[in-house]
Scaffold this motif. Sequence first.
Motif, short mmCIF file in Angstrom:
data_model
loop_
_atom_site.label_atom_id
_atom_site.label_comp_id
_atom_site.label_asym_id
_atom_site.label_seq_id
_atom_site.Cartn_x
_atom_site.Cartn_y
_atom_site.Cartn_z
N UNK A 242 0.88 -1.29 0.00
CA UNK A 242 0.10 -0.09 0.08
C UNK A 242 0.75 1.19 -0.02
N UNK A 243 2.31 1.25 0.03
CA UNK A 243 3.11 2.41 0.11
C UNK A 243 4.02 2.20 1.29
N UNK A 244 4.91 3.29 1.61
CA UNK A 244 5.58 3.38 2.56
C UNK A 244 4.88 3.57 3.97
N UNK A 245 5.03 2.48 4.84
CA UNK A 245 4.42 2.34 6.19
C UNK A 245 5.50 2.14 7.24
N UNK A 246 4.98 2.29 8.55
CA UNK A 246 5.66 2.21 9.83
C UNK A 246 4.92 1.24 10.38
N UNK A 247 5.58 0.05 11.11
CA UNK A 247 4.80 -1.01 11.94
C UNK A 247 5.76 -1.14 13.03
N UNK A 248 5.22 -0.77 14.22
CA UNK A 248 5.71 -1.16 15.55
C UNK A 248 5.02 -1.93 16.42
N UNK A 249 5.86 -2.95 17.00
CA UNK A 249 5.22 -3.97 17.70
C UNK A 249 6.03 -4.32 19.00
N UNK A 250 5.40 -4.11 20.18
CA UNK A 250 6.03 -4.18 21.37
C UNK A 250 6.08 -5.38 21.83
N UNK A 251 7.02 -5.34 22.98
CA UNK A 251 7.34 -6.80 23.57
C UNK A 251 6.07 -7.30 24.08
N UNK A 252 5.72 -8.54 24.29
CA UNK A 252 4.61 -9.28 24.92
C UNK A 252 4.57 -9.01 26.29
N UNK A 253 3.34 -8.67 26.91
CA UNK A 253 3.24 -8.55 28.35
C UNK A 253 2.35 -9.63 28.95
N UNK A 254 2.44 -10.05 30.00
CA UNK A 254 1.51 -10.85 30.57
C UNK A 254 0.29 -10.20 31.47
N UNK A 255 -0.06 -8.77 31.51
CA UNK A 255 -1.09 -8.22 32.07
C UNK A 255 -1.44 -7.20 30.98
N UNK A 256 -3.10 -7.00 30.80
CA UNK A 256 -3.42 -6.09 29.87
C UNK A 256 -3.32 -4.75 30.18
N UNK A 257 -3.28 -4.49 31.50
CA UNK A 257 -2.86 -2.95 32.18
C UNK A 257 -1.89 -2.73 31.95
N UNK A 258 -0.64 -3.37 31.36
CA UNK A 258 0.81 -2.89 31.18
C UNK A 258 0.66 -2.22 29.62
N UNK A 259 -0.34 -2.35 28.86
CA UNK A 259 -0.48 -2.07 27.35
C UNK A 259 -0.50 -0.67 27.28
N UNK A 260 -0.99 -0.04 28.18
CA UNK A 260 -1.33 1.54 28.16
C UNK A 260 0.09 2.12 28.05
N UNK A 261 1.22 1.58 29.00
CA UNK A 261 2.60 2.30 28.85
C UNK A 261 3.28 1.89 27.59
N UNK A 262 2.91 0.56 27.18
CA UNK A 262 3.42 0.15 25.96
C UNK A 262 3.02 0.92 24.79
N UNK A 263 2.00 1.40 24.62
CA UNK A 263 1.39 2.06 23.51
C UNK A 263 2.21 3.78 23.47
N UNK A 264 2.31 4.01 24.86
CA UNK A 264 2.86 5.43 24.85
C UNK A 264 4.46 5.39 24.37
N UNK A 265 5.03 4.01 24.65
CA UNK A 265 6.20 3.79 24.04
C UNK A 265 6.43 3.83 22.57
N UNK A 266 5.45 3.09 22.08
CA UNK A 266 5.46 2.86 20.48
C UNK A 266 5.28 4.28 20.06
N UNK A 267 4.32 4.96 20.44
CA UNK A 267 4.05 6.26 19.71
C UNK A 267 5.49 6.98 19.85
N UNK A 268 5.86 7.01 20.94
CA UNK A 268 7.25 7.82 21.27
C UNK A 268 8.28 7.50 20.26
#
Length: 494
Positions: A242-268
């Motif tokens: 579809x063109x030039x894209x960026x795809x970031x995939x974070x480290x797997x976590x064992x608790x869903x609540x940790x994904x909020x911080x992972x999202x901030x790291x991905x965006x940064x």
Amino acid sequence: MNSLLLVEDEPLERQALKMELERSDYGISRIYEAANGQEALDIFETENPDILIVDINIPVFSGLDLIGKIRHSGAACKILITTTYDRFKYARTAISLGVTDYLLKPVDYTELKKAIEKCQALLAAECKREKIFDRLYSYSQQHVLEGLLSGELSWSDEDIAGVMDIGPNEELYASLVVCNLEWERFEHEITKRLVSDFALLTACIEESSVAVVHPKGISSREHAAARIRAYMRRLFSELSAYGQISLYCCEPVGKFKDLGEMYKKCVRGMEKEMEKNILLPSMPSGQLCKSSEKARLKQKWLNKLYQRDANRFVSSMKRRIKNEAAYWEGADLLCDVFQKIDKSADLIALFHCFEQEKPYEAVSQFLSCYYTGHIVEFEKKELGIPERIMSILQRDFTQDITQSDVAEEMGMSTSYFSTLFNKAFGNSFTDILNTMRINKAIALIESGETDPEKIAKSCGYTNRKYFLQVFRTRTHKTAAEYMEAVKNERHILS
């Protein structure tokens, strides 16, 4: 019970397959028949069957054309193709069109049964997934994921796992995927590629396409990381169309609540490292080989793959794998190496080999089939052998390296390597290596270095006396005479 369309132009083969499929244990309620592409398309448009079995070589228009027309219509049916080894390249094209599996002719009924069951499982999973999301009440995936990432969702991990159809006894390995591709395309592609082997939750968050992915049926972190990395590499390859894209995939976590911080790291991370188009979770390493040896092992495997001997490569890989952690590290490394050979390679199919009951046999069969369909491409890449040898020399000539070391990394015997080297470069390995080292020594002397011991070590010589002998042979001056000449020349210039 599912309906099925059988597309085969050979009457006897079609009748034999139909008789087999009519057995009650296949769970097929209705079987439609077609002898050519147009007839099959007409039946498909009126009957909308759940499963298709399509021969690639059929009249009017080919099986591939038929599959393309069906996929263009947006139908969610599952498709199996029948082919022969000499038509494997067509099978590979069909797989890129989203077929579920392929069967080699003459069709083995045991394999047919497995393929039908796979289609039925995928259809059931998709149906179940639709029902699960109906249980979100007034919530949509958008609301759930927004609340999860912002920390405002009050649901427990068990509630979220239930919505994602993650079993109560499954260990969680949830990873967050963030992509800049428009939402509709991202959601379509990630669902198509991952739905059978991952639990998914997807939404558009702050103009980015976001997904929570959890690999199903995983028992270890190494297995989870390896599967996520293989699927994300393949997904990125598909999305790049579809063109030039960026795809970031974070480290797997064992608790869903940790994904909020992972999202901030991905965006940064996406803001800071825009030049990196893909970032994957790290792979636990050190069991297959030392981290410092990873690059050399990768090159060695690449060279062995170029030799097109599947059994020999698999035997070499098997000898290195001592435990489960090394096993998944090896699977990940092979996917990485194989993508360097072919960026469009089906890494998901390759990774699936490692999840079979007899994984090494499956890997060997995958490679053999690939070699059958890619002889010309591999022959072209063989032309790069001299360049790869020189790359190793330029990297390691200042180390204590021997001809046997380079031959091993290239996956060749020392005698064969020596013959190939002389033919490619017109000189022996020792001549070329000494030329590179003495050129380095001259550069050091001209930069002001006067200690022969330091120069020898910096150029890869472990014996000072031998270095001085080689230097004199190559330059027709002793090292001391050369240093004096450089000193006098600087004096004149000053």
